[in-house]
Motif scaffolding. Structure first.
Motif, PDB file in Angstrom:
ATOM      1  N   LEU A  66      27.072  60.011  54.033  1.00 57.63           N
ATOM      2  CA  LEU A  66      28.514  59.988  54.259  1.00 57.63           C
ATOM      3  C   LEU A  66      29.169  61.296  53.816  1.00 57.63           C
ATOM      4  CD1 LEU A  66      31.048  58.416  55.124  1.00 57.63           C
ATOM      5  CD2 LEU A  66      31.158  57.504  52.796  1.00 57.63           C
ATOM      6  N   ASP A  67      28.694  61.880  52.716  1.00 58.19           N
ATOM      7  CA  ASP A  67      29.272  63.130  52.217  1.00 58.19           C
ATOM      8  C   ASP A  67      29.071  64.301  53.184  1.00 58.19           C
ATOM      9  OD1 ASP A  67      30.076  61.798  49.935  1.00 58.19           O
ATOM     10  OD2 ASP A  67      28.316  62.418  48.768  1.00 58.19           O
ATOM     11  N   LYS A  71      35.538  64.775  57.270  1.00 57.05           N
ATOM     12  CA  LYS A  71      36.714  63.941  57.550  1.00 57.05           C
ATOM     13  C   LYS A  71      37.419  64.506  58.776  1.00 57.05           C
ATOM     14  CE  LYS A  71      37.762  61.907  53.136  1.00 57.05           C
ATOM     15  NZ  LYS A  71      38.813  61.441  52.266  1.00 57.05           N
ATOM     16  N   ARG A  85      34.252  60.266  61.582  1.00 58.03           N
ATOM     17  CA  ARG A  85      34.882  59.825  60.330  1.00 58.03           C
ATOM     18  C   ARG A  85      36.351  60.214  60.381  1.00 58.03           C
ATOM     19  NH1 ARG A  85      32.968  62.166  54.460  1.00 58.03           N
ATOM     20  NH2 ARG A  85      34.312  60.888  53.135  1.00 58.03           N
ATOM     21  N   SER A  88      40.792  58.216  56.608  1.00 62.78           N
ATOM     22  CA  SER A  88      40.678  57.131  55.625  1.00 62.78           C
ATOM     23  C   SER A  88      39.225  56.711  55.386  1.00 62.78           C
ATOM     24  CB  SER A  88      41.508  55.928  56.083  1.00 62.78           C
ATOM     25  OG  SER A  88      40.983  55.404  57.285  1.00 62.78           O
ATOM     26  N   ASP A  89      38.272  57.558  55.754  1.00 54.51           N
ATOM     27  CA  ASP A  89      36.842  57.330  55.555  1.00 54.51           C
ATOM     28  C   ASP A  89      36.247  56.219  56.418  1.00 54.51           C
ATOM     29  OD1 ASP A  89      36.394  59.441  53.847  1.00 54.51           O
ATOM     30  OD2 ASP A  89      36.776  58.261  52.041  1.00 54.51           O
ATOM     31  N   GLY A 148      27.146  55.286  50.473  1.00 56.26           N
ATOM     32  CA  GLY A 148      27.166  56.553  51.191  1.00 56.26           C
ATOM     33  C   GLY A 148      26.005  56.758  52.143  1.00 56.26           C
TER      34      GLY A 148
END
Length: 160
Positions: A66-67, A71, A85, A88-89, A148
């Motif tokens: 996820l990192d 965004k 993404r 708001s994630d 994540g």
């Protein structure tokens, strides 16, 4: 009534005065039509780096963390899926196969998924087309995010 041209008429004309050779009008028009047809086919083809699939490519064995997913952006993973993404994630996954002619989308920019073949664009949140020629949404793919780590979703789970 259509009469055939005389048998002694050649598609190449020779001017007896200067000994120059000129193609006949028919040869020139046929060649021009062939060049125009080749140009039309070339303009409808994809860019050299574009790939086309009739079915969904195999799901990649590894997905980014996820990192690693920007965004308000996204990534095309192994030419098979697009991960997006939002601010708001919320993460969504779609097939990377464009619904227009099966090319693989190449990038996610400014909340749009972009296909390089004919410049179709899709909303990065919904997968719906925002600019044609594509008229059908990208197919959603089920995913699960745990600590994540993004993985393929279980049957029956809708990760979109």
């Amino acid at each position: 009534m259509n009469t055939p041209p005389p048998a002694d008429r050649s598609p190449i004309e020779v001017n007896d005065d200067s000994q120059t050779v000129r193609p006949s009008r028919r040869v020139v028009l046929t060649a021009a039509a062939g060049i125009a047809a080749a140009g039309a086919v070339t303009s409808c083809s994809s860019s050299p780096e574009a790939v086309r699939y009739r079915t969904q490519p195999p799901f990649p064995e590894e997905l980014p963390h996820l990192d690693d997913l920007p965004k308000n952006g996204g990534l095309v993973v192994a030419g098979a899926i697009v991960l997006t993404r939002d601010q708001s994630d919320q993460v969504r996954a779609f097939s990377a196969v464009c619904t227009h002619q099966g090319c693989i989308v190449k990038q996610v920019t400014e909340n749009e998924i972009i296909c390089p073949c004919h410049d179709s664009r899709f909303d990065a949140i919904t997968g719906h087309p925002t600019r044609g020629p594509a008229t059908t949404s990208l197919k959603p793919i089920r995913i699960v995010i745990t600590d994540g780590v993004i993985t393929k979703g279980a049957p029956g789970f809708n990760g979109t």
